[in-house]
Design a protein around this motif. Structure first.
Motif, PDB file in Angstrom:
ATOM      1  N   GLY A  49       0.799  -1.213   0.000  1.00  0.00           N
ATOM      2  CA  GLY A  49       0.000   0.000   0.000  1.00  0.00           C
ATOM      3  C   GLY A  49       0.833   1.263   0.000  1.00  0.00           C
ATOM      4  O   GLY A  49       0.365   2.324  -0.404  1.00  0.00           O
ATOM      5  N   THR A  50       2.083   1.170   0.418  1.00  0.00           N
ATOM      6  CA  THR A  50       2.961   2.339   0.484  1.00  0.00           C
ATOM      7  C   THR A  50       3.922   2.398  -0.693  1.00  0.00           C
ATOM      8  O   THR A  50       4.119   3.450  -1.292  1.00  0.00           O
ATOM      9  CB  THR A  50       3.766   2.329   1.800  1.00  0.00           C
ATOM     10  OG1 THR A  50       2.856   2.251   2.890  1.00  0.00           O
ATOM     11  CG2 THR A  50       4.608   3.586   1.933  1.00  0.00           C
ATOM     12  N   ASN A  51       4.530   1.252  -1.033  1.00  0.00           N
ATOM     13  CA  ASN A  51       5.539   1.229  -2.089  1.00  0.00           C
ATOM     14  C   ASN A  51       5.423  -0.003  -2.975  1.00  0.00           C
ATOM     15  O   ASN A  51       4.938  -1.048  -2.549  1.00  0.00           O
ATOM     16  CB  ASN A  51       6.951   1.210  -1.482  1.00  0.00           C
ATOM     17  CG  ASN A  51       7.289   2.477  -0.753  1.00  0.00           C
ATOM     18  OD1 ASN A  51       7.220   3.557  -1.310  1.00  0.00           O
ATOM     19  ND2 ASN A  51       7.648   2.352   0.508  1.00  0.00           N
ATOM     20  N   LEU A  52       5.920   0.156  -4.203  1.00  0.00           N
ATOM     21  CA  LEU A  52       6.201  -0.963  -5.090  1.00  0.00           C
ATOM     22  C   LEU A  52       7.714  -1.135  -5.052  1.00  0.00           C
ATOM     23  O   LEU A  52       8.461  -0.182  -5.294  1.00  0.00           O
ATOM     24  CB  LEU A  52       5.756  -0.667  -6.523  1.00  0.00           C
ATOM     25  CG  LEU A  52       6.307  -1.617  -7.591  1.00  0.00           C
ATOM     26  CD1 LEU A  52       5.784  -3.036  -7.395  1.00  0.00           C
ATOM     27  CD2 LEU A  52       5.990  -1.104  -8.987  1.00  0.00           C
ATOM     28  N   ARG A  53       8.142  -2.343  -4.718  1.00  0.00           N
ATOM     29  CA  ARG A  53       9.572  -2.636  -4.698  1.00  0.00           C
ATOM     30  C   ARG A  53       9.850  -3.731  -5.709  1.00  0.00           C
ATOM     31  O   ARG A  53       9.165  -4.756  -5.724  1.00  0.00           O
ATOM     32  CB  ARG A  53      10.002  -3.106  -3.310  1.00  0.00           C
ATOM     33  CG  ARG A  53       9.975  -2.034  -2.259  1.00  0.00           C
ATOM     34  CD  ARG A  53      10.414  -2.600  -0.901  1.00  0.00           C
ATOM     35  NE  ARG A  53      10.702  -1.549   0.048  1.00  0.00           N
ATOM     36  CZ  ARG A  53       9.789  -0.946   0.792  1.00  0.00           C
ATOM     37  NH1 ARG A  53       8.531  -1.287   0.693  1.00  0.00           N
ATOM     38  NH2 ARG A  53      10.132  -0.004   1.642  1.00  0.00           N
ATOM     39  N   LEU A  54      10.854  -3.517  -6.556  1.00  0.00           N
ATOM     40  CA  LEU A  54      11.286  -4.518  -7.518  1.00  0.00           C
ATOM     41  C   LEU A  54      12.784  -4.739  -7.353  1.00  0.00           C
ATOM     42  O   LEU A  54      13.529  -3.801  -7.047  1.00  0.00           O
ATOM     43  CB  LEU A  54      11.009  -4.055  -8.954  1.00  0.00           C
ATOM     44  CG  LEU A  54       9.554  -3.839  -9.336  1.00  0.00           C
ATOM     45  CD1 LEU A  54       9.453  -3.249 -10.747  1.00  0.00           C
ATOM     46  CD2 LEU A  54       8.773  -5.138  -9.252  1.00  0.00           C
ATOM     47  N   ALA A  55      13.202  -5.969  -7.557  1.00  0.00           N
ATOM     48  CA  ALA A  55      14.624  -6.294  -7.477  1.00  0.00           C
ATOM     49  C   ALA A  55      14.934  -7.399  -8.476  1.00  0.00           C
ATOM     50  O   ALA A  55      14.086  -8.234  -8.784  1.00  0.00           O
ATOM     51  CB  ALA A  55      15.011  -6.740  -6.067  1.00  0.00           C
ATOM     52  N   LEU A  56      16.153  -7.387  -8.965  1.00  0.00           N
ATOM     53  CA  LEU A  56      16.658  -8.480  -9.782  1.00  0.00           C
ATOM     54  C   LEU A  56      17.668  -9.238  -8.949  1.00  0.00           C
ATOM     55  O   LEU A  56      18.505  -8.643  -8.261  1.00  0.00           O
ATOM     56  CB  LEU A  56      17.312  -7.950 -11.056  1.00  0.00           C
ATOM     57  CG  LEU A  56      16.341  -7.374 -12.074  1.00  0.00           C
ATOM     58  CD1 LEU A  56      17.099  -6.685 -13.199  1.00  0.00           C
ATOM     59  CD2 LEU A  56      15.446  -8.470 -12.640  1.00  0.00           C
ATOM     60  N   ALA A  57      17.568 -10.552  -9.003  1.00  0.00           N
ATOM     61  CA  ALA A  57      18.454 -11.389  -8.196  1.00  0.00           C
ATOM     62  C   ALA A  57      18.848 -12.625  -8.991  1.00  0.00           C
ATOM     63  O   ALA A  57      18.210 -12.989  -9.978  1.00  0.00           O
ATOM     64  CB  ALA A  57      17.764 -11.810  -6.906  1.00  0.00           C
TER      65      ALA A  57
END
Length: 84
Positions: free
Chosen positions: A9-17
């Motif tokens: 609800g506060t942030n969209l977080r994306l990461a590549l791993a």
């Protein structure tokens, strides 16, 4: 390369791993305010831009996406965000 995401609800977080010796090694992380992502098109645009900028010649081999809300047969309803 694996795409990891958290749509809250506060942030969209994306990461590549990438898995190395059974453990994820993060290569890049991006964070955007959820208030910027109020439509499916906006989410897909953020995702597309992120992948174009950070996924070079590697192939995406997996995706894990966490969401803040119930998942049903028709999709996901984000209970604390604007995207349903």
């Amino acid at each position: 390369m694996i795409l990891i995401g958290d749509m809250g609800g506060t942030n969209l977080r994306l990461a590549l791993a990438e898995l190395q010796e059974g453990k994820p090694k993060l290569y890049h992380q991006g964070i955007w305010p959820s208030r910027e992502i109020t439509t499916e098109d906006a989410f897909l645009q953020h995702l597309s831009t992120y992948l174009k900028e950070h996924l070079r010649e590697e192939k995406l081999t997996g995706v894990s996406l966490a969401v803040a809300g119930p998942v049903g047969p028709a999709g996901v309803t984000l209970t604390n965000g604007g995207l349903a």
